[in-house]
Write an enzyme that holds these catalytic residues in place. Structure first.
Site, short mmCIF file in Angstrom:
data_model
loop_
_atom_site.label_atom_id
_atom_site.label_comp_id
_atom_site.label_asym_id
_atom_site.label_seq_id
_atom_site.Cartn_x
_atom_site.Cartn_y
_atom_site.Cartn_z
N LYS A 119 -19.69 -7.57 26.54
CA LYS A 119 -19.26 -6.16 26.48
C LYS A 119 -19.07 -5.52 27.87
O LYS A 119 -18.06 -5.77 28.50
CB LYS A 119 -20.18 -5.38 25.55
CG LYS A 119 -20.11 -5.99 24.13
CD LYS A 119 -20.63 -5.16 22.99
CE LYS A 119 -20.23 -5.78 21.66
NZ LYS A 119 -21.28 -6.41 20.89
N ASP A 134 -30.99 -10.84 24.12
CA ASP A 134 -29.56 -10.67 23.90
C ASP A 134 -29.21 -9.25 24.35
O ASP A 134 -29.39 -8.29 23.61
CB ASP A 134 -29.20 -10.90 22.43
CG ASP A 134 -27.71 -10.74 22.18
OD1 ASP A 134 -26.99 -10.30 23.11
OD2 ASP A 134 -27.26 -11.05 21.06
N TYR A 138 -28.01 -8.57 15.63
CA TYR A 138 -26.78 -9.36 15.53
C TYR A 138 -26.56 -10.07 16.85
O TYR A 138 -26.72 -9.47 17.92
CB TYR A 138 -25.59 -8.45 15.21
CG TYR A 138 -24.25 -9.16 15.18
CD1 TYR A 138 -23.96 -10.08 14.17
CD2 TYR A 138 -23.29 -8.93 16.16
CE1 TYR A 138 -22.73 -10.74 14.14
CE2 TYR A 138 -22.06 -9.58 16.13
CZ TYR A 138 -21.78 -10.48 15.12
OH TYR A 138 -20.57 -11.14 15.09
C1 LIG Z 1 -21.28 -7.80 20.14
C2 LIG Z 1 -22.54 -8.59 20.19
C3 LIG Z 1 -22.56 -10.00 20.23
C4 LIG Z 1 -21.31 -10.80 20.04
O1 LIG Z 1 -20.38 -10.59 21.03
P1 LIG Z 1 -18.82 -10.97 20.74
O2 LIG Z 1 -18.18 -10.75 22.05
O3 LIG Z 1 -18.39 -10.02 19.65
O4 LIG Z 1 -18.80 -12.38 20.29
C5 LIG Z 1 -23.75 -10.64 20.44
N1 LIG Z 1 -24.90 -9.97 20.58
C6 LIG Z 1 -24.94 -8.63 20.52
C7 LIG Z 1 -26.24 -7.92 20.70
C8 LIG Z 1 -23.77 -7.90 20.30
O5 LIG Z 1 -23.82 -6.57 20.18
#
Ligand SMILES: *Cc1c(COP(=O)(O)O)cnc(C)c1O
Length: 432
Positions: A267, A239, A144
């Protein structure tokens, strides 16, 4: 469970907010009839609107690596709030956080701050397309990357490499430029590059997948992605929105000794405030406006309060040589407790993790890809979740999600978790 206040808040919320929540997973639909509403956090605990306390193993999906209300983070926010909330012009803390991030991640020469992980991946993809002059993007099923149109895609049928939208509102035309492949399958990547290599701008990957539950990369999988992308002139985007500053101070790239072209963060770097970032090689980052021609902007980007929170949290982590060892040890302890309790209850449960994150899948393992996660028995997870919640432990409110320990967990909280597990696995065992 007395959840009257949550139910009443939910009824009010439903009249004014779609589904009563501001992010779908908060509905908790997989595990309960209506969401829990949180009231406050206290170190390792979260307290709901009815005053019930839970050991928090969700930690806002990762950001709260020090737990709730860490004094260093709260003080930094308060002090900054008194100086200024926001300027809309450049300020010192943006420089300081950028210096910290680029020092921690050798592959990141320059970094640009945004306000969410979604913005980070969206911008990284735009940049990769501009830099390579190509349009196609490879992503992996079960990874994701936020709700970016091009990444809300699933594999098309048969041998077609073009993906399909996973949501109405994402144009088919947009998904056509996304290629969705199974995670941990390097041969599929080599084949896609053999067919469409000249079109592919970038491969975006969670170096340790943590949005289908925790699925570590197979031996030499990531090195294989690095090799194939380099050979074909495509960029490799890690990511690390979850893994950055969680699996170690240098993220998954530090753990595996790899150098992605671009890295996305979120995060943990915001200390609990909304921050995202993307960064990478200078030659690529120089293409971003105003230095370069690739447009990307944000009114509240580099928010002084968010920078202050992020800096305080990362300095706390960077200044404590034992922090990541302790976090990894906590994760291993939880893995061990889960395995042992599942075995004692005779429940098929695959526990897998990486430093500072873990998952329990109610099926035989190993779980190596999204296809494997489909074996996870959601009815069992639901029963497990409910029992744990009744015993005062808050787990992710959906199967196939990661558990996030924080450094605020101590012996007392581990004791609460340990005591809760036998009843929870017993409930799972009879939940078919
Ligand atoms: C949470 C997440 C996102 C998106 O981040 P948001 O701050 O919710 O937009 C993108 N990539 C990964 C791997 C994530 O866990």
């Amino acid at each position: 469970m007395t959840t009257e206040a949550s139910r009443l808040l939910y009824e009010r919320a439903c009249r004014v907010t779609p589904g009563g929540v501001n992010s779908p997973v908060r509905s908790m639909r997989q595990v309960r009839p209506y969401p829990l509403f949180a009231e406050r956090g206290e170190g390792a605990y979260v307290v709901d609107a009815d005053g019930k306390r839970y050991v928090d193993l969700l930690c806002s999906w990762g950001p709260l690596i020090l737990g709730h209300g860490h004094p260093a983070v709260v003080t930094a926010i308060k002090e900054q709030a008194e100086r200024a909330l926001t300027f809309g012009i450049a300020s010192r803390l943006e420089v300081e956080l950028a210096e910290l991030v680029t020092a921690a991640l050798p592959a990141v020469d320059e970094v640009r701050f945004v306000s969410s992980g979604t913005e980070a991946t969206m911008s990284a993809i735009r940049l990769a397309r501009a830099f390579t002059g190509r349009d196609a993007i490879v992503k992996f099923a079960g990874c994701y990357h936020g709700h970016v149109d091009a990444l809300l895609a699933r594999a098309g049928s048969g041998a077609a490499l073009s993906a399909l939208p996973v949501s109405p509102g994402v144009p088919v035309k947009v998904a056509t430029d996304t290629i969705v492949l199974p995670y941990n399958d390097l041969a599929a990547v080599e084949q896609a590059f053999a067919e469409r290599g000249g079109d592919i701008a970038a491969v975006i990957v969670e170096p340790i997948a943590a949005n289908m539950g925790v699925v570590p990369p197979a031996e030499s999988y990531l090195a294989g992605l690095r090799r194939v992308t380099r050979r074909h002139g495509a960029l490799l985007i890690f990511d690390e929105v979850i893994t950055g500053f969680r699996v170690g101070y240098s993220g998954a790239q530090g753990l595996f000794g790899l150098d992605p072209d671009l890295t996305c963060l979120g995060k943990v770097i915001g200390g609990g405030l909304p921050v995202g970032a993307y960064g990478g090689r200078r030659e690529i980052m120089e293409r971003i406006a105003p230095q370069g021609d690739v447009y990307q902007a944000g009114t509240l980007s580099g928010s002084p309060i968010a920078m202050a929170a992020g800096l305080a949290q990362l300095r706390e982590l960077g200044g404590d040589p034992g922090a990541y060892k302790r976090l990894a040890a906590l994760g291993e302890t939880l893995e061990g407790e889960l395995r042992q309790a599942a075995a004692a209850a005779g429940v098929a449960c695959t526990v897998q993790g990486a430093p500072g994150i873990l998952s329990a899948f109610f099926c035989e393992g190993p779980v190596r890809s999204q296809a494997d996660t489909e074996r996870n028995q959601i009815a069992r997870y639901r029963a497990f979740w409910k029992s744990m919640a009744e015993s005062g432990v808050l787990l992710p409110p959906a199967a196939n999600e990661a558990i996030f320990p924080s450094l605020a967990l101590g012996e007392r909280e581990l004791g609460i978790i340990r005591a809760a597990l036998p009843a929870a696995f017993a409930a799972a065992a009879t939940a078919d």
